[in-house]
Design a protein around this motif. Structure first.
Motif, mmCIF file in Angstrom:
data_model
loop_
_atom_site.group_PDB
_atom_site.id
_atom_site.type_symbol
_atom_site.label_atom_id
_atom_site.label_comp_id
_atom_site.label_asym_id
_atom_site.label_seq_id
_atom_site.Cartn_x
_atom_site.Cartn_y
_atom_site.Cartn_z
ATOM 1 N N THR A 121 0.795 -1.307 -0.120
ATOM 2 C CA THR A 121 0.004 -0.214 0.128
ATOM 3 C C THR A 121 0.921 1.201 -0.005
ATOM 4 O OG1 THR A 121 -1.848 -1.172 1.263
ATOM 5 C CG2 THR A 121 -1.798 1.225 1.353
ATOM 6 N N VAL A 122 0.684 2.262 -1.001
ATOM 7 C CA VAL A 122 1.241 3.316 -0.901
ATOM 8 C C VAL A 122 0.372 4.516 -0.828
ATOM 9 C CG1 VAL A 122 3.298 2.757 -2.185
ATOM 10 C CG2 VAL A 122 1.193 3.544 -3.575
ATOM 11 N N ILE A 123 0.684 5.652 -0.199
ATOM 12 C CA ILE A 123 0.122 7.030 -0.020
ATOM 13 C C ILE A 123 0.938 8.084 -0.731
ATOM 14 C CG2 ILE A 123 -1.073 8.420 1.433
ATOM 15 C CD1 ILE A 123 -1.370 6.259 3.440
ATOM 16 N N LEU A 124 0.449 8.361 -2.058
ATOM 17 C CA LEU A 124 1.237 9.550 -2.647
ATOM 18 C C LEU A 124 0.354 10.498 -2.919
ATOM 19 C CD1 LEU A 124 1.976 6.765 -5.613
ATOM 20 C CD2 LEU A 124 3.515 7.476 -3.584
ATOM 21 N N ASP A 125 1.238 11.787 -3.043
ATOM 22 C CA ASP A 125 0.704 13.270 -3.217
ATOM 23 C C ASP A 125 0.218 13.265 -4.536
ATOM 24 O OD1 ASP A 125 0.978 14.563 -0.886
ATOM 25 O OD2 ASP A 125 3.190 14.871 -1.072
ATOM 26 N N ILE A 126 -0.889 13.707 -4.830
ATOM 27 C CA ILE A 126 -1.512 14.047 -6.023
ATOM 28 C C ILE A 126 -0.879 15.581 -6.369
ATOM 29 C CG2 ILE A 126 -3.407 14.352 -7.461
ATOM 30 C CD1 ILE A 126 -5.031 12.708 -5.360
ATOM 31 N N ARG A 127 -0.223 15.399 -7.615
ATOM 32 C CA ARG A 127 0.247 17.061 -7.974
ATOM 33 C C ARG A 127 -0.502 17.630 -8.963
ATOM 34 N NH1 ARG A 127 3.110 18.739 -4.103
ATOM 35 N NH2 ARG A 127 4.516 16.998 -3.070
ATOM 36 N N GLY A 128 -1.142 18.866 -8.711
ATOM 37 C CA GLY A 128 -1.823 19.702 -9.680
ATOM 38 C C GLY A 128 -0.810 20.437 -10.625
ATOM 39 N N LYS A 129 -1.252 21.063 -11.699
ATOM 40 C CA LYS A 129 -0.557 21.739 -12.914
ATOM 41 C C LYS A 129 0.288 22.812 -12.318
ATOM 42 C CE LYS A 129 -3.944 20.697 -16.359
ATOM 43 N NZ LYS A 129 -4.729 21.107 -17.213
ATOM 44 N N ASP A 130 -0.022 23.288 -10.969
ATOM 45 C CA ASP A 130 0.837 24.362 -10.302
ATOM 46 C C ASP A 130 1.963 23.599 -9.438
ATOM 47 O OD1 ASP A 130 -0.566 23.182 -8.076
ATOM 48 O OD2 ASP A 130 -1.468 25.100 -7.598
ATOM 49 N N GLY A 131 2.060 22.257 -9.557
ATOM 50 C CA GLY A 131 3.091 21.611 -8.642
ATOM 51 C C GLY A 131 2.864 21.326 -7.148
ATOM 52 N N LYS A 132 1.467 22.042 -6.960
ATOM 53 C CA LYS A 132 1.134 21.709 -5.392
ATOM 54 C C LYS A 132 0.395 20.637 -5.256
ATOM 55 C CE LYS A 132 1.234 26.734 -4.572
ATOM 56 N NZ LYS A 132 0.292 28.019 -4.508
ATOM 57 N N SER A 133 0.484 20.150 -3.807
ATOM 58 C CA SER A 133 -0.422 19.125 -3.701
ATOM 59 C C SER A 133 -1.991 19.414 -3.596
ATOM 60 C CB SER A 133 -0.215 18.571 -2.075
ATOM 61 O OG SER A 133 -0.775 17.394 -1.841
ATOM 62 N N SER A 134 -2.667 18.266 -4.358
ATOM 63 C CA SER A 134 -4.121 18.328 -4.428
ATOM 64 C C SER A 134 -4.853 17.123 -3.872
ATOM 65 C CB SER A 134 -4.413 18.185 -6.034
ATOM 66 O OG SER A 134 -3.886 19.256 -6.803
ATOM 67 N N GLY A 135 -4.204 16.688 -2.965
ATOM 68 C CA GLY A 135 -4.461 15.616 -1.989
ATOM 69 C C GLY A 135 -3.500 14.430 -2.259
ATOM 70 N N LYS A 136 -4.282 13.373 -1.783
ATOM 71 C CA LYS A 136 -3.432 12.260 -1.449
ATOM 72 C C LYS A 136 -4.206 10.843 -2.400
ATOM 73 C CE LYS A 136 -0.579 13.451 1.516
ATOM 74 N NZ LYS A 136 0.908 13.492 1.478
ATOM 75 N N LEU A 137 -3.377 10.086 -3.144
ATOM 76 C CA LEU A 137 -3.967 8.760 -3.627
ATOM 77 C C LEU A 137 -3.451 7.830 -2.988
ATOM 78 C CD1 LEU A 137 -5.864 8.268 -6.203
ATOM 79 C CD2 LEU A 137 -3.661 7.630 -7.301
ATOM 80 N N ILE A 138 -4.168 6.808 -2.393
ATOM 81 C CA ILE A 138 -4.081 5.682 -1.830
ATOM 82 C C ILE A 138 -4.139 4.538 -2.964
ATOM 83 C CG2 ILE A 138 -4.670 3.959 0.162
ATOM 84 C CD1 ILE A 138 -5.795 6.739 1.333
ATOM 85 N N ILE A 139 -2.991 3.726 -3.031
ATOM 86 C CA ILE A 139 -3.091 2.613 -3.959
ATOM 87 C C ILE A 139 -2.768 1.411 -3.134
ATOM 88 C CG2 ILE A 139 -2.079 1.648 -6.092
ATOM 89 C CD1 ILE A 139 -1.282 4.890 -6.498
ATOM 90 N N ARG A 140 -3.591 0.311 -3.260
ATOM 91 C CA ARG A 140 -3.388 -1.093 -2.535
ATOM 92 C C ARG A 140 -3.300 -1.969 -3.428
ATOM 93 N NH1 ARG A 140 -6.909 -4.638 -0.336
ATOM 94 N NH2 ARG A 140 -8.629 -3.358 -0.583
ATOM 95 N N ALA A 141 -2.295 -2.938 -3.485
ATOM 96 C CA ALA A 141 -2.321 -4.096 -4.408
ATOM 97 C C ALA A 141 -2.517 -5.324 -3.855
ATOM 98 C CB ALA A 141 -0.769 -4.106 -4.971
#
Length: 144
Positions: A121-141
């Motif tokens: 499981t990873v929790i990764l920063d979602i990057r907007g076009k401005d390079g700033k964080s737009s939230g988190k994406l959690i991906i579990r395999a």
């Protein structure tokens, strides 16, 4: 021929059949940037796989209405090919209409990174076009 099967054949041609296992990816978002004015965003995640230097759409989740912390029910099934870097791009969008959306942001990673993480499981920063964080994406395999 489906995109996934075509990509699998291309990977096998490039790298040989080798060892692989099927994995299923489960996707959630947390604290997504709200792109709407009068309501909350209606998020969807699109998965792209890099093939021959190009990003190819491999699938997309359902759209969840008015939700900045979505748990998507649609999953992605991929072949995890050992010792091969499989680049993945997750595009998080806010659906505004049938062919209209705003991009919340993008996450780039590899399938190996997800499979090698604690509890897969990873929790990764979602990057907007401005390079700033737009939230988190959690991906579990999970192995299929």
């Amino acid at each position: 021929m489906s995109i996934i099967i075509k990509l699998k054949h291309e990977m096998q041609n490039l790298f040989g059949s080798g060892d692989f296992e099927k994995v299923e990816l489960f996707i959630s978002g947390r604290k997504l940037k709200n792109m709407d004015i009068l309501s909350k965003s209606d998020p969807q995640v699109r998965l792209f796989i890099q093939s021959n230097g190009q990003w190819v759409l491999a699938g997309k989740t359902e759209m969840i209405k008015d939700n900045l912390n979505p748990n998507f029910t649609t999953t992605f099934t991929l072949d995890f090919i050992f010792e091969v870097q499989q680049h993945l791009r997750f595009q998080v969008i806010d659906i505004d209409g049938p062919n209209d959306y705003d991009e919340i942001g993008i996450v780039d990673t590899t399938l190996g990174h997800i499979m090698g993480a604690k509890n897969k499981t990873v929790i990764l920063d979602i990057r907007g076009k401005d390079g700033k964080s737009s939230g988190k994406l959690i991906i579990r395999a999970e192995k299929c």
